[in-house]
Design an enzyme around this catalytic site. Structure first.
Site, PDB file in Angstrom:
ATOM      1  N   ASP A 155       1.005  -1.105   0.024  1.00 18.01           N
ATOM      2  CA  ASP A 155       0.110  -0.082  -0.105  1.00 18.01           C
ATOM      3  C   ASP A 155       0.818   1.265  -0.014  1.00 18.01           C
ATOM      4  O   ASP A 155       0.653   2.115  -0.921  1.00 18.01           O
ATOM      5  CB  ASP A 155      -1.048  -0.021   1.075  1.00 18.01           C
ATOM      6  CG  ASP A 155      -1.887   1.222   1.297  1.00 18.01           C
ATOM      7  OD1 ASP A 155      -3.079   1.046   0.833  1.00 18.01           O
ATOM      8  OD2 ASP A 155      -1.392   2.230   1.766  1.00 18.01           O
ATOM      9  N   VAL A 183      -5.400   2.021  -0.599  1.00 14.81           N
ATOM     10  CA  VAL A 183      -5.021   1.216  -1.654  1.00 14.81           C
ATOM     11  C   VAL A 183      -5.318  -0.548  -1.547  1.00 14.81           C
ATOM     12  O   VAL A 183      -6.063  -0.976  -2.467  1.00 14.81           O
ATOM     13  CB  VAL A 183      -3.504   1.181  -2.385  1.00 14.81           C
ATOM     14  CG1 VAL A 183      -3.370   0.512  -3.346  1.00 14.81           C
ATOM     15  CG2 VAL A 183      -3.013   2.659  -2.636  1.00 14.81           C
ATOM     16  N   ASP A 184      -4.915  -0.832  -0.409  1.00 21.14           N
ATOM     17  CA  ASP A 184      -5.370  -2.319  -0.183  1.00 21.14           C
ATOM     18  C   ASP A 184      -6.785  -2.644  -0.331  1.00 21.14           C
ATOM     19  O   ASP A 184      -7.260  -3.427  -0.779  1.00 21.14           O
ATOM     20  CB  ASP A 184      -4.742  -2.586   1.082  1.00 21.14           C
ATOM     21  CG  ASP A 184      -3.272  -2.969   1.110  1.00 21.14           C
ATOM     22  OD1 ASP A 184      -2.780  -3.332   0.008  1.00 21.14           O
ATOM     23  OD2 ASP A 184      -2.524  -2.817   2.144  1.00 21.14           O
ATOM     24  N   PHE A 185      -7.599  -1.623   0.214  1.00 23.74           N
ATOM     25  CA  PHE A 185      -8.999  -1.966   0.474  1.00 23.74           C
ATOM     26  C   PHE A 185      -9.646  -1.575  -0.814  1.00 23.74           C
ATOM     27  O   PHE A 185     -10.558  -2.323  -1.120  1.00 23.74           O
ATOM     28  CB  PHE A 185      -9.373  -1.157   1.902  1.00 23.74           C
ATOM     29  CG  PHE A 185      -9.153  -1.381   2.921  1.00 23.74           C
ATOM     30  CD1 PHE A 185      -8.570  -2.736   3.287  1.00 23.74           C
ATOM     31  CD2 PHE A 185      -9.190  -0.512   4.011  1.00 23.74           C
ATOM     32  CE1 PHE A 185      -8.142  -2.746   4.633  1.00 23.74           C
ATOM     33  CE2 PHE A 185      -8.541  -0.885   5.308  1.00 23.74           C
ATOM     34  CZ  PHE A 185      -7.836  -2.327   5.410  1.00 23.74           C
ATOM     35  N   GLY A 188      -9.149  -4.701  -3.087  1.00 26.04           N
ATOM     36  CA  GLY A 188     -10.094  -5.660  -2.561  1.00 26.04           C
ATOM     37  C   GLY A 188     -11.498  -5.226  -3.137  1.00 26.04           C
ATOM     38  O   GLY A 188     -12.060  -6.381  -3.564  1.00 26.04           O
TER      39      GLY A 188
END
Length: 394
Positions: A155, A183-185, A188
């Site tokens: 991220d 960015v991660d979420f 996802g």
């Protein structure tokens, strides 16, 4: 809780009314992005089998907050799933995983390091040759094409590479990462949306899909307005603290006892703000009458507003501005957010039956009803016996 969502078994399956009931997902995800995608699918009703390496998901060791011996982050990202322990470097374990996918899965989701899926026969080409109707989703780092496609990423790297850090923080300060893993979420969520879209198409056409998403594509996507602005006039943008590049005023201002975000997104709203702050003369001031003028005189106007805001409390100005129809919000801590009446009214943070750690649920409702809280994250390997039974092993 509504009876519409009253049925949920202990293995990750959910009530028939949930949209993805009957969909089986195998998630080989680690850390944040992949597991978050899997949890979203579980919250929508899918039966998610999470595959962990023998040492467990990386987030089990994240701290400092812990719950039942694992990082609180692990519990936040892995609710509602079955847990199986698989060593893909072991030929027998890998063969069992491939059988699970071939014989039972509708979806295979992974965020393996670039190249690993191909090394273990878990790439889209290999698995869809065995099962053409499979929806295969690879959540990568820099993307599945291009000169950096084989590089790993996380991220903060993507917030840096994609320019998000160049727009975050105070103008005179150093680069700042967003306080949550956007960015991660985001990756996802894009992966989950891609999977759901592919399942809809499969329902119409009977064919699977190879879905690709990545951290970098997500990070670039968050910059859609900034990139449009750059192409319009060549301005790469900059940092504006709690504010924004193209609207003034639209940021947090210090009051006598805390910070309050005030937003005047158009000239009419600015007029309401000026009157509420006791300065109607700002409305006809040529420096401030239009957003163009306010942008050109940002520092001057924001200095005037700050001087007024400091004369009273955050709650005073929230009440005054609210009555005037001016959008505003206090800058709250997590503790304040959790206890706020609006948060409680949404019933978004709840604890599943038999579990006393409140968790954030799915930010969606169907026919006015939110899906119920997912059961808490299970111990590593908790469903190994269930996998053996499913595969017909003694």
């Amino acid at each position: 809780m509504s009876d519409a969502w009253s049925k949920q078994d202990g293995g990750g399956g959910s009530a028939p009314e949930l949209p993805l009931h009957g969909v089986v997902v195998v998630e080989l995800g680690d850390s944040a992005a992949g597991p978050y995608a899997g949890e979203v699918l579980a919250a929508l009703g899918a039966d998610v089998w999470k595959v962990e390496r023998p040492t467990g998901d990386s987030s089990r060791g994240w701290g400092p907050s812990q719950w039942r011996g694992d990082g609180a982050a692990f519990h936040a990202l892995n609710r509602g799933k079955r847990m199986i322990s698989v060593d893909i470097k072991n030929d027998r374990d890998l063969a069992r995983l491939q059988r699970l996918i071939r014989d039972h899965a509708d979806v295979f989701l992974h965020n393996l390091r670039p190249g690993n899926a191909e090394n273990y026969g878990l790439d889209a080409a290999a698995l869809r040759a065995l099962k053409p109707e499979l929806v295969h989703c690879e959540l990568g780092a820099f993307g599945h094409v291009g000169p950096m496609r084989t590089e790993p990423g996380y991220d903060p790297l993507m917030q840096a590479f994609a320019g998000i850090m160049s727009l975050t923080g105070e103008a005179s300060g150093p680069p700042v990462r967003a306080g949550v893993s956007i960015v991660d979420f985001g990756a996802g969520l894009w992966s989950a949306l891609g999977i759901v879209s592919a399942l809809v198409r499969r329902g119409r056409l009977g064919v699977g899909a190879s879905v690709n998403s990545s951290l970098l594509e997500t990070a670039i996507g968050w910059n859609t307005v900034a990139i449009a602005g750059f192409h319009a006039d060549g301005d790469p943008g900059g940092r504006h603290g709690s504010g924004i590049a193209f609207i003034v005023p639209h940021r947090a201002f210090p009051t006598a006892d805390g910070d309050l975000v005030m937003s005047a997104a158009n000239d009419g709203m600015f007029a309401k703000l000026a009157r509420a702050l006791g300065h109607p003369e700002w409305i006809s001031d040529p420096r401030f009458a239009t957003n163009e003028g306010r942008l050109a005189h940002r520092d001057e106007l924001e200095g005037f507003i700050e001087g007024v805001a400091r004369t009273a409390t955050r709650e005073h100005w929230r009440t005054v501005l609210g009555a005037a129809g001016v959008p505003c919000a206090p800058v709250q801590s997590i503790a304040e957010l959790v206890e706020h009446p609006q948060t409680k009214a949404l019933a978004l943070i709840d604890a599943p039956a038999g579990d006393d750690i409140p968790i954030v649920g799915l930010p969606l409702s169907f026919d006015g009803v939110r899906p119920p809280p997912l059961h808490s994250a299970r111990p590593r390997g908790a469903d190994d016996d269930a996998l053996a039974g499913l595969l017909g092993e003694p």
